[in-house]
Every structure is written in C-alpha cells, then in structure tokens.
Design an enzyme around this catalytic site. Structure first.
Site, PDB file in Angstrom:
ATOM      1  N   ARG A   1      56.776  -3.375   7.599  1.00  8.10           N
ATOM      2  CA  ARG A   1      57.997  -3.966   8.136  1.00  8.10           C
ATOM      3  C   ARG A   1      58.619  -3.073   9.206  1.00  8.10           C
ATOM      4  O   ARG A   1      58.969  -3.513  10.289  1.00  8.10           O
ATOM      5  CB  ARG A   1      58.955  -4.157   6.953  1.00  8.10           C
TER       6      ARG A   1
ATOM      7  N   LYS B   1      46.924  -7.102  -8.253  1.00 10.54           N
ATOM      8  CA  LYS B   1      47.791  -7.508  -9.350  1.00 10.54           C
ATOM      9  C   LYS B   1      49.225  -7.085  -8.995  1.00 10.54           C
ATOM     10  O   LYS B   1      49.379  -6.137  -8.209  1.00 10.54           O
ATOM     11  CB  LYS B   1      47.342  -6.873 -10.654  1.00 10.54           C
TER      12      LYS B   1
ATOM     13  N   HIS C   1      40.909  -2.880 -10.102  1.00  8.26           N
ATOM     14  CA  HIS C   1      40.151  -1.678  -9.787  1.00  8.26           C
ATOM     15  C   HIS C   1      39.352  -1.158 -10.983  1.00  8.26           C
ATOM     16  O   HIS C   1      38.400  -0.415 -10.812  1.00  8.26           O
ATOM     17  CB  HIS C   1      41.059  -0.586  -9.195  1.00  8.26           C
TER      18      HIS C   1
ATOM     19  N   GLU D   1      48.025   5.954 -21.391  1.00 12.81           N
ATOM     20  CA  GLU D   1      48.545   6.817 -20.331  1.00 12.81           C
ATOM     21  C   GLU D   1      49.517   7.811 -20.960  1.00 12.81           C
ATOM     22  O   GLU D   1      50.235   7.468 -21.907  1.00 12.81           O
ATOM     23  CB  GLU D   1      49.294   5.982 -19.295  1.00 12.81           C
TER      24      GLU D   1
ATOM     25  N   ASP E   1      51.118  -6.046 -17.625  1.00 15.22           N
ATOM     26  CA  ASP E   1      50.664  -5.026 -16.676  1.00 15.22           C
ATOM     27  C   ASP E   1      49.227  -4.586 -16.947  1.00 15.22           C
ATOM     28  O   ASP E   1      48.496  -4.272 -16.015  1.00 15.22           O
ATOM     29  CB  ASP E   1      51.604  -3.804 -16.752  1.00 15.22           C
TER      30      ASP E   1
ATOM     31  N   HIS F   1      43.299  -5.750 -16.681  1.00 14.42           N
ATOM     32  CA  HIS F   1      42.281  -4.719 -16.914  1.00 14.42           C
ATOM     33  C   HIS F   1      41.590  -4.862 -18.279  1.00 14.42           C
ATOM     34  O   HIS F   1      40.368  -4.854 -18.375  1.00 14.42           O
ATOM     35  CB  HIS F   1      42.902  -3.315 -16.861  1.00 14.42           C
TER      36      HIS F   1
ATOM     37  N   LYS G   1      52.243   3.562 -22.495  1.00 14.22           N
ATOM     38  CA  LYS G   1      52.676   4.716 -21.693  1.00 14.22           C
ATOM     39  C   LYS G   1      53.245   5.769 -22.631  1.00 14.22           C
ATOM     40  O   LYS G   1      53.667   5.462 -23.736  1.00 14.22           O
ATOM     41  CB  LYS G   1      53.738   4.268 -20.688  1.00 14.22           C
TER      42      LYS G   1
HETATM   43  P1  NAP Z   1      55.603   0.054  -1.904  1.00 14.61           P
HETATM   44  O1  NAP Z   1      55.335   1.509  -1.960  1.00 14.61           O
HETATM   45  O2  NAP Z   1      56.983  -0.412  -2.152  1.00 14.61           O
HETATM   46  O3  NAP Z   1      55.159  -0.432  -0.438  1.00 14.61           O
HETATM   47  C1  NAP Z   1      55.460  -1.719   0.034  1.00 14.61           C
HETATM   48  C2  NAP Z   1      54.838  -1.906   1.398  1.00 14.61           C
HETATM   49  O4  NAP Z   1      55.117  -3.249   1.797  1.00 14.61           O
HETATM   50  C3  NAP Z   1      55.410  -0.986   2.492  1.00 14.61           C
HETATM   51  O5  NAP Z   1      54.378  -0.672   3.400  1.00 14.61           O
HETATM   52  C4  NAP Z   1      56.452  -1.888   3.153  1.00 14.61           C
HETATM   53  O6  NAP Z   1      56.689  -1.586   4.514  1.00 14.61           O
HETATM   54  C5  NAP Z   1      55.748  -3.220   3.077  1.00 14.61           C
HETATM   55  N1  NAP Z   1      56.719  -4.314   3.171  1.00 14.61           N
HETATM   56  C6  NAP Z   1      57.771  -4.539   2.376  1.00 14.61           C
HETATM   57  N2  NAP Z   1      58.456  -5.636   2.794  1.00 14.61           N
HETATM   58  C7  NAP Z   1      57.806  -6.090   3.887  1.00 14.61           C
HETATM   59  C8  NAP Z   1      58.022  -7.157   4.783  1.00 14.61           C
HETATM   60  N3  NAP Z   1      59.056  -7.992   4.663  1.00 14.61           N
HETATM   61  N4  NAP Z   1      57.148  -7.341   5.793  1.00 14.61           N
HETATM   62  C9  NAP Z   1      56.094  -6.503   5.952  1.00 14.61           C
HETATM   63  N5  NAP Z   1      55.837  -5.463   5.131  1.00 14.61           N
HETATM   64  C10 NAP Z   1      56.692  -5.255   4.122  1.00 14.61           C
HETATM   65  O7  NAP Z   1      54.666  -0.763  -2.885  1.00 14.61           O
HETATM   66  P2  NAP Z   1      53.279  -0.310  -3.570  1.00 14.61           P
HETATM   67  O8  NAP Z   1      53.553   0.537  -4.748  1.00 14.61           O
HETATM   68  O9  NAP Z   1      52.371   0.210  -2.514  1.00 14.61           O
HETATM   69  O10 NAP Z   1      52.747  -1.678  -4.170  1.00 14.61           O
HETATM   70  C11 NAP Z   1      52.271  -2.742  -3.357  1.00 14.61           C
HETATM   71  C12 NAP Z   1      51.693  -3.829  -4.263  1.00 14.61           C
HETATM   72  O11 NAP Z   1      50.547  -3.351  -4.935  1.00 14.61           O
HETATM   73  C13 NAP Z   1      52.655  -4.304  -5.340  1.00 14.61           C
HETATM   74  O12 NAP Z   1      52.445  -5.670  -5.588  1.00 14.61           O
HETATM   75  C14 NAP Z   1      52.223  -3.519  -6.547  1.00 14.61           C
HETATM   76  O13 NAP Z   1      52.555  -4.159  -7.758  1.00 14.61           O
HETATM   77  C15 NAP Z   1      50.734  -3.487  -6.328  1.00 14.61           C
HETATM   78  N6  NAP Z   1      50.110  -2.362  -6.999  1.00 14.61           N
HETATM   79  C16 NAP Z   1      50.533  -1.102  -6.738  1.00 14.61           C
HETATM   80  C17 NAP Z   1      49.903  -0.036  -7.355  1.00 14.61           C
HETATM   81  C18 NAP Z   1      50.325   1.389  -7.078  1.00 14.61           C
HETATM   82  O14 NAP Z   1      49.701   2.274  -7.644  1.00 14.61           O
HETATM   83  N7  NAP Z   1      51.301   1.642  -6.237  1.00 14.61           N
HETATM   84  C19 NAP Z   1      48.849  -0.259  -8.262  1.00 14.61           C
HETATM   85  C20 NAP Z   1      48.429  -1.570  -8.487  1.00 14.61           C
HETATM   86  C21 NAP Z   1      49.076  -2.612  -7.850  1.00 14.61           C
HETATM   87  P3  NAP Z   1      57.944  -0.651   4.940  1.00 14.61           P
HETATM   88  O15 NAP Z   1      57.582   0.713   4.441  1.00 14.61           O
HETATM   89  O16 NAP Z   1      57.986  -0.719   6.414  1.00 14.61           O
HETATM   90  O17 NAP Z   1      59.147  -1.238   4.249  1.00 14.61           O
END
Ligand code: NAP
Length: 492
Positions: free
Chosen positions: A51, A150, A180, A218, A237, A242, A341
């Site tokens: 974004r 997910k 994964h 975990e 979750d 998984h 957890k």
């Molecule tokens: P995050 O750290 O909050 O990152 C969100 C990303 O989405 C950022 O790059 C953000 O950009 C972008 N974004 C948010 N609003 C947007 C918009 N309106 N238009 C375009 N881009 C936008 O989230 P995350 O932890 O990486 O998780 C992402 C997804 O993967 C989630 O659904 C989560 O449940 C899933 N997931 C995550 C993990 C993990 O380990 N983190 C594991 C499994 C699944 P900006 O920075 O510019 O706001």
C-alpha cells in the site's frame, strides 16, 4: 541432502503484501535461497506490492536487512544478495483505495508470455478486491497462477465466499492454496515411506495400527499476530489446515500417481470420512485450553489474556481431539490430534503406534515389551524414528530394550535443510499443484470443523486453563488415557 535444479523459464513473481511479515520472514528469503542455488533464471522479476510507496533502493535495503535477519549468517553473503536484489522491485498499489493498478499493469506490460504468479500475502479480507483488480486490469494471462495463504475463511460459509471470489477470476487449476506443512521434508518423506517401501503398506490399517497421534506444539505465545489469533483460535489456526492435511497423508489410500488430482482425490475421501463430532460427543472427544502465566522458553511469561490485553478472551490456545475415520481401513483406530501455544517444547510430529504383540515368549524379568512406533518428526530436527524391541547386547540372559532406528536428516544428509516455502514457491512456477489444497478439500475440512465450533459455542464453557510451559490442560491427558493410551514422549 542435495538440491537439484529443475530448469524453469524466466517468470514474474508478484507478491501482494511484499513488505509484510510473511514476505520478510519467509517468502523473500526462500526466493533468495533458490536464486542462490541457480534455480531462478536470469531475467526473472520479483515485485513486492504494498500500500505504502517506497523508493526502490530503500526497499531493496530493507530486503537486504530481512535476509540478514532471517537467514543464518553465512547464507546471506554480499555478492549473492546483490544479484538477488537486482531482480527485486516495488510497486505501490492500495487495493482498498483502488489506486496504483496502472503502475502494476505498466510494470507487467510486454511480459504476457512468461509465467506470472500472484502471491497474496495479505489479510484474506483483501483477496476478493485483489482478484477483482487483477481481472479488471487484464493481468491474467494463459500462464498466470494465484497463490493464497491461510486463513481461507473462518467457517465453511466464509471459505466458500473466498473461493467464490478468487474463482470468479481464476480457474481452479490456476489457484494454489498454500499450506507450508505440505512442503516440509518429513511430510514428503511420509509419502515415500508409505509408497516407496513395501514394508509399511501391508501393515497400514486397523489390523496392525493401534492409533495415530499428531502433535503440533509451539513454545511461543501469540507474538505480533494477536488480533488474528484471538479471532481464530487453535482449532481454526492449526487443525483445520495443517493437522488435517497431515492426517490425510497418513490415512489416504494409495493414489495412482503423484499427479495433483490423484493425491487430492484421495485426501478428499479421508476428509469426507471423518466422523462428525457433534454436541453429544464434544466433551469426550475434544478439549479446549487457554494458557495461564507460567514459564516458557527459559523465562516467566504472562497469561494469554494479559499477553493480548483482553483478559476476558475465551479463545482457545490449545486443542486436543480424538477423531475417527469411518472407512474399512481405519474403522476403530483413533487419531489423536493436539496443538497449542506456550507448551512445554516446540515439536511437530506424527506418531503411528502399532498394535502390541499377541503373545510374549520371553521369560518374566526380560523387560516390558513396548509396541512398535513410527515417529515422523517435522520440527525441530526433521527425521524419522522407527521404535523397535531389541535384545540388550551382552551376556546375562534375555533383556529386552525399546530403541529407535533413528534417521535425523541433518546428520544423515550433510546439507542445508530447505524451508518448505522454497519448494512450494517454485512448484507454483512449475504449475505443480500436488502439494496445494483444492477447493473441495478446504471446504470438506471446514465442514468437519464447523460442528465442533458450533458445539463449543452452544456449550458456553470457558477454555480449560493450563500453565504456560506444560503440555496443556490435564483433560487432554485424560482424553487419551481414558482409552488406555498415552501421548508419546521421546525418550530416545
Ligand atoms: P502484515 O505484516 O500485516 O503485512 C501486510 C502486508 O499487506 C503489507 O505489505 C501491507 O503493505 C500490505 N497491505 C495492507 N493493506 C493493503 C492494501 N490496502 N493494499 C495493498 N497492500 C496492503 O501481514 P503478514 O503477517 O505478512 O500476513 C499476511 C497474510 O499471510 C495474512 O493473511 C496472514 O494471516 C497470512 N499468514 C501470515 C503468516 C506469518 O507468519 N506472518 C503465516 C501464515 C499466514 P503496507 O506495509 O504498505 O501497509
């Protein structure tokens, strides 16, 4: 362990959420490793969409920092990182404000012939909007794939809505629903153990297997994902995706081949054969827990409610389930599932417990004859142990011992153990869906989960407390002990 390079044509990987936690911790390091291995051909491009607008150079420096942070020191050396960063760019698209799409379209213009993958590493509330934007800006080519993470919904109805939204732009054979766990070495090995050896398959049924345990434990708390986790809980979750995927791979019939639909057809049959757990069985077949203050990872930790600053939360951070599969192969064999957890240690493993011998020929005093167990360790220390009885070597009569034939991947194969994302991200480029979930699988899993959630909701019972750093509520131990069994403890 050696890594093989299977040539692919140059491609464009467009990561929505390319600046987020998942991209920084997992996706970019995984792509970097494959690039370093020579698996990513010159001319390929990785585009991080987010974004907020960032300058390309500043963004590349943040990627450099992420690689240094999330890869072991020697892995992210200077030249290799520079070469990788040269293929990384950033494009700002705000999908909610519907701004920036033209920039992305301009970036991709002229590359319609190459493989194009859109990875949605964003919250699921944005999946529909992103797919609509991709469709409206005509970014879907014959060689385009979509990867979604997910959570795919939080119930059968919401999962269907997500699937409808992405399905209105992409065909099912273009959609890669990533889990994964399916990319982990040991999970791959489960299929090789079962179907690459003649030893196990004749025994792989209720005549010879007493029960199966799947544990995903975990030691950490919810960390930075409190908002999502508190709305989801352990069942949604971990179990819906998984753990049920692991259960499918253990329980499925032999597929004709490793072809994606052959494997997924068999997994689907398992999900559909899971015995529903309704209100009448909810108390005997499931245990919900939530951690209280305790000690974990070498220090004192606070209770879940304090960690997320919502002391009234009734979200479960632990779940144990006694499940059954209603078919000829598995009738009467319990599959015990547990995840949580702030448990005593971080361990993910599958334990296949074989039946006891029917009669002992050994004299009293020889020692207890334990049943054979096959233990597949997913993390940490990926490997396989086959527990067998042997004679204690030496003189002095017949003394029996239960010992593991132990194959640790790290010590048996002297090479880097790849992260699951490394395999899966390139499978997307190869168009291989074997390790990705099909729509009907995801929905069948929710169809089994929904009644459990509803029964919990109706009962109104609070999750049982457990002290952080233990193996969960005592009721989870009772769940398996009632059947005369125990949770596996690795004493080898
Ligand atoms: P995050 O750290 O909050 O990152 C969100 C990303 O989405 C950022 O790059 C953000 O950009 C972008 N974004 C948010 N609003 C947007 C918009 N309106 N238009 C375009 N881009 C936008 O989230 P995350 O932890 O990486 O998780 C992402 C997804 O993967 C989630 O659904 C989560 O449940 C899933 N997931 C995550 C993990 C993990 O380990 N983190 C594991 C499994 C699944 P900006 O920075 O510019 O706001």
């Amino acid at each position: 362990m050696s890594h093989r390079v299977i040539p692919v044509d140059p491609f464009d990987y467009v990561v929505f959420g390319g600046t987020g936690d998942l991209a920084r911790r997992k996706l970019l390091p995984a792509l970097y490793q494959r690039h370093k291995d020579g698996q990513i051909p010159p001319g390929s491009r990785i585009v991080a969409v987010a974004r907020t607008r960032r300058e390309d150079e500043a963004f590349r420096e943040t990627v450099r920092t992420s690689l240094q942070e999330f890869l072991p020191g020697a892995e992210s050396d200077g030249c290799a990182v520079d070469a990788f960063l040269a293929m990384v760019s950033h494009v700002a698209v705000d999908v909610e404000a519907d701004a920036g799409w033209q920039d992305l379209a301009a970036f991709l213009a002229g590359a319609e012939d190459r493989i194009r993958a859109f990875y949605l590493a964003v919250g699921p509330d944005l999946f529909g909007k992103i797919c609509t934007g991709i469709g409206r800006h005509r970014l879907v080519t014959a060689n385009t794939r979509l990867v979604i993470e997910k959570p795919i919904g939080s119930s059968l109805a919401t999962a269907r809505a997500v699937n409808e939204a992405v399905g209105s732009v992409f065909a099912e054979d273009q959609i890669f629903r990533i889990d994964h766990y399916l990319g982990k070495e040991t999970v791959q090995n489960l299929m090789v153990l079962r179907f690459g050896n003649s030893l196990y398959e004749p025994l792989w049924n209720s005549a010879h297997i007493d029960h199966v345990q799947i544990t995903v434990a975990e030691s950490i708390g919810v960390g930075s994902r409190a908002g999502y986790y508190d709305s989801a809980g352990a069942l949604r979750d971990m179990v819906q995706n998984h753990i049920l995927q692991l259960l499918c791979l253990i329980a499925m019939e032999p597929p004709d081949s490793l072809d994606a639909n052959s494997v997924r057809d068999e997994k689907l049959k398992v999900l559909r054969a899971l015995k529903p757990i309704g209100e009448d069985e909810i108390d005997v077949c499931t245990v919900r827990g939530q951690y209280r203050a305790g000690a974990s990872e070498g220090g004192a930790v606070v209770a879940y409610g304090d960690e997320i600053a919502r002391s009234e939360s009734a979200t479960e951070t632990f779940v144990a389930i006694r499940s059954e599969i209603c078919n000829w192969r598995w009738a009467g064999v319990p599959f015990y599932l547990r995840t949580g957890k702030r448990l005593a240690s971080r361990v993910s493993e599958i334990v296949v417990a074989f039946k006891a011998i029917p009669h002992s020929i050994f004299p009293k005093g020889s020692g207890v004859i334990h049943s054979n167990r096959l233990v597949l360790r997913l993390q940490p220390d990926e490997g396989v142990k086959q527990w067998i009885m042997i004679k204690d070597p030496g003189l002095g009569g017949m003394r029996l011992r239960h010992v593991p034939l132990d194959m640790s991947f790290a010590t048996s194969f002297q090479a880097r153990n790849p992260d699951a994302y490394e395999r899966l991200l390139l499978d997307v480029i190869r168009g291989n869906q074997t390790l990705f979930m099909r729509r009907d699988e995801v929905e069948a899993a929710w169809a089994w989960i929904d009644p459990i959630l509803e029964a919990w909701e109706r009962s109104g019972a609070a999750p049982r407390p457990y002290t952080a750093g233990t193996w969960g509520p005592s009721a989870a131990i009772a769940l398996i002990e009632r059947d005369g069994r125990n949770w596996h403890e690795d004493s080898g």
